[in-house]
Design a protein around this motif. Structure first.
Motif, PDB file in Angstrom:
ATOM      1  N   TRP A 204      42.039  39.779  33.352  1.00 33.99           N
ATOM      2  CA  TRP A 204      42.868  40.988  33.314  1.00 33.99           C
ATOM      3  C   TRP A 204      44.326  40.614  33.547  1.00 33.99           C
ATOM      4  O   TRP A 204      44.641  39.847  34.474  1.00 33.99           O
ATOM      5  N   PHE A 205      45.201  41.184  32.726  1.00 34.76           N
ATOM      6  CA  PHE A 205      46.634  40.933  32.830  1.00 34.76           C
ATOM      7  C   PHE A 205      47.381  42.263  32.905  1.00 34.76           C
ATOM      8  O   PHE A 205      47.001  43.232  32.251  1.00 34.76           O
ATOM      9  N   VAL A 206      48.439  42.275  33.705  1.00 32.32           N
ATOM     10  CA  VAL A 206      49.261  43.460  33.887  1.00 32.32           C
ATOM     11  C   VAL A 206      50.710  43.086  33.568  1.00 32.32           C
ATOM     12  O   VAL A 206      51.219  42.067  34.052  1.00 32.32           O
ATOM     13  N   GLU A 207      51.347  43.918  32.752  1.00 27.40           N
ATOM     14  CA  GLU A 207      52.774  43.742  32.486  1.00 27.40           C
ATOM     15  C   GLU A 207      53.557  44.403  33.608  1.00 27.40           C
ATOM     16  O   GLU A 207      53.412  45.599  33.848  1.00 27.40           O
ATOM     17  N   THR A 208      54.362  43.613  34.298  1.00 26.32           N
ATOM     18  CA  THR A 208      55.163  44.115  35.412  1.00 26.32           C
ATOM     19  C   THR A 208      56.639  43.929  35.088  1.00 26.32           C
ATOM     20  O   THR A 208      56.981  43.202  34.145  1.00 26.32           O
TER      21      THR A 208
ATOM     22  N   ARG B 251      48.344  37.929  36.274  1.00 22.53           N
ATOM     23  CA  ARG B 251      46.893  37.987  36.129  1.00 22.53           C
ATOM     24  C   ARG B 251      46.314  38.550  37.420  1.00 22.53           C
ATOM     25  O   ARG B 251      46.692  38.143  38.511  1.00 22.53           O
ATOM     26  N   VAL B 252      45.405  39.513  37.284  1.00 21.26           N
ATOM     27  CA  VAL B 252      44.765  40.143  38.432  1.00 21.26           C
ATOM     28  C   VAL B 252      43.278  39.820  38.381  1.00 21.26           C
ATOM     29  O   VAL B 252      42.629  40.055  37.366  1.00 21.26           O
ATOM     30  N   THR B 253      42.776  39.271  39.486  1.00 18.30           N
ATOM     31  CA  THR B 253      41.365  38.907  39.579  1.00 18.30           C
ATOM     32  C   THR B 253      40.760  39.595  40.791  1.00 18.30           C
ATOM     33  O   THR B 253      41.164  39.325  41.926  1.00 18.30           O
ATOM     34  N   PHE B 254      39.807  40.511  40.543  1.00 19.35           N
ATOM     35  CA  PHE B 254      39.134  41.229  41.628  1.00 19.35           C
ATOM     36  C   PHE B 254      37.934  40.440  42.137  1.00 19.35           C
ATOM     37  O   PHE B 254      37.356  39.627  41.410  1.00 19.35           O
ATOM     38  N   ALA B 255      37.545  40.721  43.371  1.00 21.60           N
ATOM     39  CA  ALA B 255      36.319  40.165  43.932  1.00 21.60           C
ATOM     40  C   ALA B 255      35.157  40.565  43.039  1.00 21.60           C
ATOM     41  O   ALA B 255      35.197  41.624  42.400  1.00 21.60           O
TER      42      ALA B 255
END
Length: 132
Positions: free
Chosen positions: A47-51, A57-61
């Motif tokens: 998952w990638f988020v434009e900031t 890149r965001v990685t959840f548990a």
């Protein structure tokens, strides 16, 4: 250096399983955490988020039954920010607790600003889920 952490929380009048299901889906981030970014995409299983600072890149548990929503944010500079986040059952609702850690070199004003941003995100999460 001593680390400083602020535990910010909100009570949401929805079952913990519903809150967890919504908050653990990175595609929902723009609905409740727009400060992180407004565009979320999934590419090659990540998952990638434009900031405003660039793509992160965001990685959840991994999915779990304990309400652990911890995630890591890989910044454009290559730094990894670990974000502890929990959804905890509380009667018929739940409490969502975000542990905001002061990053090295962060000024008091920056830490206070981040506290306000996270508090706003938690308030939006409550609003989105309680209206649903």
């Amino acid at each position: 250096m001593t680390r400083q952490t602020r535990h910010l929380s909100v009570y949401i009048d929805r079952p913990v399983a519903e809150v967890y299901a919504f908050a653990s889906d990175p595609a929902n981030l723009p609905r409740w955490a727009p400060g992180l970014g407004s565009s979320v995409v999934r590419e090659d299983g990540a998952w990638f988020v434009e900031t405003p600072e660039g793509r992160v890149r965001v990685t959840f548990a991994p999915p779990n039954e304990y309400g652990v929503l911890d995630h890591e944010v890989l910044t454009p500079s290559g730094d990894v920010v670990y974000v502890p986040l929990r959804a905890i059952a509380d009667g018929t609702g739940c409490e969502v607790v975000f542990s905001l850690r002061r990053l090295p070199g962060m000024t008091d004003d920056e830490f206070d600003r981040d506290t306000g941003l996270v508090s706003g995100d938690l308030a939006r999460l409550k609003q989105v889920l309680e209206v649903a």
